[in-house]
Write a protein that holds these residues in place. Structure first.
Motif, PDB file in Angstrom:
ATOM      1  N   ASP A  11      19.317 -42.490  47.770  1.00 61.66           N
ATOM      2  CA  ASP A  11      18.453 -42.692  46.500  1.00 61.66           C
ATOM      3  C   ASP A  11      17.094 -43.425  47.062  1.00 61.66           C
ATOM      4  O   ASP A  11      17.394 -44.557  47.593  1.00 61.66           O
ATOM      5  N   ASP A 105      14.421 -37.706  43.587  1.00 61.68           N
ATOM      6  CA  ASP A 105      14.547 -38.792  44.740  1.00 61.68           C
ATOM      7  C   ASP A 105      16.081 -39.112  45.119  1.00 61.68           C
ATOM      8  O   ASP A 105      16.333 -40.144  45.709  1.00 61.68           O
ATOM      9  N   PRO A 383      12.974 -41.308  37.744  1.00 62.85           N
ATOM     10  CA  PRO A 383      14.208 -41.838  38.399  1.00 62.85           C
ATOM     11  C   PRO A 383      14.478 -43.029  38.503  1.00 62.85           C
ATOM     12  O   PRO A 383      13.377 -44.027  38.369  1.00 62.85           O
ATOM     13  N   GLY A 384      15.757 -43.625  38.993  1.00 62.94           N
ATOM     14  CA  GLY A 384      15.859 -45.273  38.942  1.00 62.94           C
ATOM     15  C   GLY A 384      15.378 -45.719  40.446  1.00 62.94           C
ATOM     16  O   GLY A 384      14.972 -45.000  41.355  1.00 62.94           O
TER      17      GLY A 384
HETATM   18 MG   LIG Z   1      15.672 -43.788  42.807  1.00 66.07          MG
END
Ligand SMILES: [Mg+2]
Length: 384
Positions: A11, A105, A383-384
């Motif tokens: 990630d 991602d 996304p995180g």
């Molecule tokens: Mg991310």
């Protein structure tokens, strides 16, 4: 007992913000937010510099700017993110074809049995991080574990620029001290219910008796206990060989608003349809997944007479399944998911003879090209 698997969850850290910095180094160290600047704009990505202010993805931008008035806001550059995302996935596919793309991602890799070819898992993970840093000027965090679930938690725990391995057999002890909210799927309401039973940590959940747990958590109790023990047998599925394709969303607030639920079904169906077409497949069945506010989760299937790959058919069948489900029980909905199953090759399909299916297919493909060109949700979902 099945042989141990080696799953990576990879990630990129604060992807949109890091992407902007990769092309404009002046933004490095700046309190950067990517997102909509209009009246109803939301945060798509918060750089690590603004996270101490409590700024998170999906927060209204007006609120974010009250929390951190000197933040620099950029509207986002979808073409750049798409390009970097493609290059990121290409790096991962150097190591295995078994890459499951979860978002722009984020991906899972099944690295089981690749040691002879690529060396130990940690070395491969270090290589990936190094290539992402050198070639894309981004940092990634990687979790290595015997399951997708634990790999995902491990990568999140080590952000940013981290790497962590949970060996087979250590899953439960690794998760045990963590608060229950760390388990994907446990939101604030579920955490509150667990709290009423005195369950604060995953270790407490992992050893709780199923019977008493059912009073608060319903049918999902056994699965929750298993997951708290780190047990997750789901496969790393690539779109090309997937037996099913699905998408789901958990709402920030439970909903009974039928217009909103229908719109969500349509959005999920389009997402699923697009992945189906990208895989070059047709599907025979549509599934609807629905979770009520009390965590009861239902899955409903329907198989239309001919196979399909167009959005309209998926929307139509999923909406009919939603109708039927809500007729049986009309309670607040916490999560909706749409999936397609029984994937087949399109060439031999009766669908070519069904003009409504063919028209739906052609129209959906045209929409795919438009979305490819102009982006589908540039900054609405981050996304995180
Ligand atoms: Mg991310």
């Amino acid at each position: 007992m099945a042989a141990d698997r080696t799953v990576f969850h990879v990630d990129i850290d604060a992807f949109f913000a890091a992407a902007e910095r990769s092309v404009d180094p002046d933004l490095i160290g700046v309190p950067l937010i990517i997102g909509g600047t209009g009246g109803r704009g939301v945060v798509a990505c918060a750089s690590y510099e603004v996270r101490p202010y409590g700024i998170r993805s999906a927060m209204p931008m007006s609120r974010a700017l009250r929390l951190c008035p000197n933040a620099v806001v950029i509207g986002g550059n979808h073409d750049l993110y798409r390009k970097l995302s493609g290059e990121f996935m290409a790096i991962l596919r150097n190591y295995t074809p078994d890459v499951q793309v979860m978002s722009v991602d984020e991906a899972y890799m099944d690295m089981t049995g690749t040691e002879k070819l690529h060396g130990p898992a940690e070395k491969v993970a270090s290589d990936i991080k190094e290539r992402v840093r050198r070639e894309l000027k981004l940092t990634a965090s990687i979790g290595i574990a015997p399951s997708r679930l634990v790999a995902k938690i491990a990568s999140a725990e080590r952000k940013p620029d981290g790497m962590f391995t949970v060996p087979p057999g250590d899953e439960a002890s690794y998760l045990a001290p963590m608060p229950v909210r760390k388990l994907p799927g446990i939101g604030p309401r579920a955490a509150e219910k667990l709290g009423r039973l005195g369950i604060q940590t995953l270790g407490q959940l992992a050893t709780f008796k199923e019977g008493p747990l059912r009073r608060e958590m319903g049918n999902q109790s056994l699965r929750l206990i298993e997951r708290a023990n780190g047990i997750d047998n789901s496969e790393v599925a690539t779109d090309g060989e997937a037996k099913s394709i699905s998408a789901e969303t958990t709402f920030p607030e439970d909903s009974t608003d039928r217009v909103f639920l229908d719109k969500t079904i349509a959005n999920l169906a389009e997402k699923v349809g697009r992945r189906l077409r990208r895989a070059g497949k047709h599907a025979r069945s549509v599934t609807l997944k629905l979770r009520y506010d009390d965590f009861t989760t239902l899955t409903r299937h329907n198989t239309p007479p001919v196979s399909f790959d167009g959005d309209a058919r998926i929307v139509e069948v999923a909406t009919a399944l939603l109708d039927a489900t809500l007729r049986q029980r009309n309670a607040p909905v916490r999560l909706l998911g749409v999936g397609v199953e029984n994937l087949t090759e399109p060439a031999s399909q009766l669908s070519l003879l069904d003009s409504s299916v063919a028209t739906d297919s052609a129209l959906s493909s045209t929409l795919d090209r438009i979305r490819d060109r102009f982006g589908e949700d540039a900054v609405s979902r981050g996304p995180g």
